[in-house]
Design an enzyme around this catalytic site. Structure first.
Site, short mmCIF file in Angstrom:
data_model
loop_
_atom_site.label_atom_id
_atom_site.label_comp_id
_atom_site.label_asym_id
_atom_site.label_seq_id
_atom_site.Cartn_x
_atom_site.Cartn_y
_atom_site.Cartn_z
CB SER A 238 -1.11 0.00 1.16
OG SER A 238 -1.89 0.91 1.04
CG ASP B 283 7.20 5.69 -11.23
OD1 ASP B 283 7.62 4.65 -11.39
OD2 ASP B 283 6.28 6.00 -11.27
CE LYS C 133 -5.02 -2.20 0.89
NZ LYS C 133 -5.11 -0.57 0.92
#
Length: 406
Positions: A320, A331, A345
């Site tokens: 999560s 990224d 998740k």
């Protein structure tokens, strides 16, 4: 002649009806259903049930209310044990949420909701210990005593076994019930009876507001800082910032952030912590609900931690908010990710107050990383996949240090 034909018709009509009913009862017997024939015939009208399709029953329909009341009546009159009506009501609400077949959507009773909110805020009124059940009927084992807390001041130690709380025997108690006895209003006193070795002792502890530590930090060799982040709770941002500043004061030039076994937490908290690393006005995460609508979260401040090499440790239990953190850092190429594929998740839950102390937690949207990826069911793939051996050697941390020392 006509009378004979009519009697034959009645005979075959009765024979077929009897055969049909017999088949029904035989099938029920084979399937192991227990029933009382008289009550079945008097209470259940087969033709009526066939005419009432399942779609006719809604929450507001008379049929729904009739069925609920009928079930309750049978439980009260026939159920072998005693049944608490409040528990039955809570069970019905829990059943509605469970029928969604979503492990993250659930109903909380008032007591459960209060506990959940304390957990996500990271603060509660208690004495500052972590406990677990020892064995059945053996008490509660003190697994950890937080620093600078009433428990530590009063002399409670790790591996103490709690036997009584304010005189109540908790050796057979449910752990959540026992923990509830320990918690209480700030400034009040609780008596904890513990067994330490062969000795039993009563310890008076004054409750206070406890801030659960979610961050631990230390300096490693070669000016490498190390931060372990257990959860993204309400207190985590301040604790993380304090750890960063402390490591900077000690000359940190490189950093390891360990979020292995971190189950996640609050989305606003992970965004606040990412604010320390990602440049201002950069997209962090965005969400989409069932109507393709959602929110976007951006950084608000200039990064205060930049231009230093960072490694993030993850494993299969990093989930999560942990995946938001590692995914965003990956990224924007701000860190190397080391460890195992994360949990996967990529959905967001909202806790909704029901107005009577209870609440529901409902999955309301999916979240997407800056590159547009939703990792639900997939997880984050580390830049360096490293497994931990059974020997106990921390090969993942060793790999991170190797990368940072290049």
């Amino acid at each position: 002649m006509n009378e004979n034909k009519n009697s034959k018709k009645e005979y075959w009509k009765g024979f077929i009806t009897g055969l049909a009913v017999s088949v029904v009862f035989i099938v029920m017997f084979i399937l192991g259903w227990n029933f009382n024939i008289n009550s079945l015939m008097s209470e259940y009208n087969i033709s009526t049930s066939l005419n009432n399709s399942k779609s006719d029953i809604t929450f507001n329909s008379k049929e729904f209310k009739r069925k609920i009341n009928k079930i309750n009546k049978y439980i009260k009159s026939m159920y072998l044990e005693d049944a608490d009506e409040d528990d039955l009501v809570d069970g019905a609400f829990k059943g509605i949420m469970a029928s969604l077949d979503d492990p993250y959507s659930q109903y909380y009773t008032a007591e459960e909701y209060k506990s959940v909110m304390e957990s996500t805020n990271g603060e509660y009124n208690g004495i500052g210990i972590v406990v677990s059940k020892v064995e059945e009927n053996e008490g509660l084992l003190v697994r950890e005593v937080y620093d600078n807390t009433p428990a530590m001041t009063a002399g409670i130690q790790e591996n103490d076994v709690i036997l009584k709380i304010d005189g109540k025997d908790v050796t057979k108690s449910d752990i959540n019930v026992a923990v509830g006895y320990i918690k209480g209003e700030d400034g009040t006193t609780v008596e904890i009876t513990v067994r330490r070795g062969d000795e039993e002792m009563d310890i008076q502890v004054k409750r206070s507001t406890i801030e659960r530590p979610t961050v631990a930090s230390k300096m490693l060799d070669n000016s490498i800082g190390y931060i372990k982040l257990d959860e993204f709770d309400g207190v985590s941002t301040a604790q993380f910032s304090s750890a960063i500043n402390g490591l900077k004061d000690k000359g940190m030039k490189k950093l390891v952030i360990d979020i292995r076994d971190n189950p996640g937490g609050r989305l606003d908290v992970v965004c606040d912590i990412l604010d320390l690393f990602v440049e201002k006005d950069k997209l962090l995460v965005y969400t989409k609900d069932k109507n393709n609508k959602g929110d976007e979260e951006y950084t608000r401040y200039d990064a205060s931690v930049k231009d230093i090499p960072i490694c993030i440790l993850v494993n299969q239990n990093s989930a999560s908010a942990s995946e938001v953190f590692s995914g965003v850092m990956q990224d924007y190429e701000l860190a190397d990710i080391v460890g195992n594929q994360t949990f996967g998740k990529g959905i967001v839950q909202k806790i909704i107050d029901m107005g009577d102390g209870s609440a529901i937690k409902l999955t309301v949207s999916k979240y997407y990383l800056p590159n547009g990826e939703n990792i639900h069911g997939e997880g984050i793939t580390p830049d360096y996949i490293v497994d931990l051996p059974e020997t106990g050697e921390d090969t993942q941390l060793e790999k991170a240090l190797e990368i940072l020392n290049r």
